[in-house]
Design a protein around this motif. Structure first.
Motif, PDB file in Angstrom:
ATOM      1  N   VAL A  33      -0.167  15.053   4.024  1.00  0.00           N
ATOM      2  CA  VAL A  33      -0.996  14.229   3.144  1.00  0.00           C
ATOM      3  C   VAL A  33      -0.142  13.401   2.191  1.00  0.00           C
ATOM      4  O   VAL A  33      -0.504  12.274   1.833  1.00  0.00           O
ATOM      5  CB  VAL A  33      -1.994  15.126   2.376  1.00  0.00           C
ATOM      6  CG1 VAL A  33      -1.273  16.062   1.419  1.00  0.00           C
ATOM      7  CG2 VAL A  33      -3.006  14.286   1.634  1.00  0.00           C
ATOM      8  N   TYR A  36       0.704  10.011   3.750  1.00  0.00           N
ATOM      9  CA  TYR A  36      -0.406   9.052   3.674  1.00  0.00           C
ATOM     10  C   TYR A  36      -0.519   8.472   2.258  1.00  0.00           C
ATOM     11  O   TYR A  36      -0.693   7.261   2.078  1.00  0.00           O
ATOM     12  CB  TYR A  36      -1.724   9.741   4.033  1.00  0.00           C
ATOM     13  CG  TYR A  36      -1.957   9.970   5.495  1.00  0.00           C
ATOM     14  CD1 TYR A  36      -1.982   8.914   6.405  1.00  0.00           C
ATOM     15  CD2 TYR A  36      -2.191  11.260   5.974  1.00  0.00           C
ATOM     16  CE1 TYR A  36      -2.223   9.131   7.745  1.00  0.00           C
ATOM     17  CE2 TYR A  36      -2.436  11.479   7.330  1.00  0.00           C
ATOM     18  CZ  TYR A  36      -2.447  10.413   8.202  1.00  0.00           C
ATOM     19  OH  TYR A  36      -2.688  10.632   9.538  1.00  0.00           O
ATOM     20  N   ARG A 107      -6.838  13.389   4.522  1.00  0.00           N
ATOM     21  CA  ARG A 107      -6.254  13.004   5.810  1.00  0.00           C
ATOM     22  C   ARG A 107      -7.312  12.396   6.730  1.00  0.00           C
ATOM     23  O   ARG A 107      -7.060  11.412   7.434  1.00  0.00           O
ATOM     24  CB  ARG A 107      -5.619  14.222   6.488  1.00  0.00           C
ATOM     25  CG  ARG A 107      -4.103  14.274   6.372  1.00  0.00           C
ATOM     26  CD  ARG A 107      -3.526  15.273   7.366  1.00  0.00           C
ATOM     27  NE  ARG A 107      -3.788  16.637   6.966  1.00  0.00           N
ATOM     28  CZ  ARG A 107      -2.863  17.450   6.447  1.00  0.00           C
ATOM     29  NH1 ARG A 107      -1.637  17.018   6.255  1.00  0.00           N
ATOM     30  NH2 ARG A 107      -3.162  18.683   6.107  1.00  0.00           N
TER      31      ARG A 107
END
Length: 202
Positions: A33, A36, A107
């Motif tokens: 995560v 991202y 996510r």
């Protein structure tokens, strides 16, 4: 300020080699995560926002928690769902499960913007090549029933009506979600999912 098209074009670019964390059997992969979030910060800067939608769903009977959230990118919103197991019914375990479920929801929302699709394609049933453009035809209209969550944007849910391959019990929406989030192709109920197929949460 960048346009939505300019931002998404950069967000969807492949991540550096080694970004995808692959399971020991080499069949499943996921992107942390933090990766991202870093990409969103670098590309979109102040033009994106993440928020949790409503209260988490806590199920102490089956020991799991579900968190829903959404990412707003410029003027576009994508929602995500996250599920995590509660190891013990105690404060620290519940807190850890909530954090894990939020990470999974984040996510999932990033996935709706097609982030990481090229990197994760080799580990997903809907693609046999890391290079592709559009798989919208494979999206399902079926989703878990949770207040204020739009199932039409939850693209990873399989069709309903499946039965556990072990006990033949019809799978619930929650069980289908659990299988989906762990990238498990075969139909298993919660009691019969092989533990080695459950991916390690971050």
């Amino acid at each position: 300020m960048k346009s939505y098209e300019e931002i998404t074009e950069q967000l969807r670019k492949p991540f550096p080699p080694g970004t995808v964390k692959v399971s020991s059997d080499g069949k499943r992969g996921h992107i942390p995560v933090q990766v991202y979030m870093s990409r969103l910060e670098d590309v979109a800067k102040s033009q994106w926002h993440w928020r949790i939608i409503g209260d988490p769903v806590l199920n102490f009977e089956k020991n799991f928690v579900i968190v829903k959230g959404e990412i707003t990118l410029v003027d576009t919103v994508r929602q995500g769902l996250g599920i995590a197991k509660i190891a013990k019914v105690e404060t620290s375990s519940i807190k850890n499960a909530l954090m894990t479920a939020e990470s999974e929801a984040f996510r999932d929302a990033c996935d709706k913007f097609k982030m990481g699709w090229q990197d994760l394609a080799p580990y997903r049933d809907w693609s046999t090549s890391p290079v592709f453009k559009d798989i919208s035809g494979l999206h399902s209209n079926e989703g878990i029933v949770i207040d204020n969550f739009d199932p039409d944007v939850h693209s990873v849910m399989p069709s309903v009506g499946r039965e556990c391959i072990k006990c033949k019990k019809p799978l619930s929406h929650n069980e289908e979600l659990l299988l989906s989030l762990n990238g498990i192709k075969f139909a298993y109920c919660k009691e019969h999912i092989p533990q080695q197929l459950i991916k390690k949460q971050i």
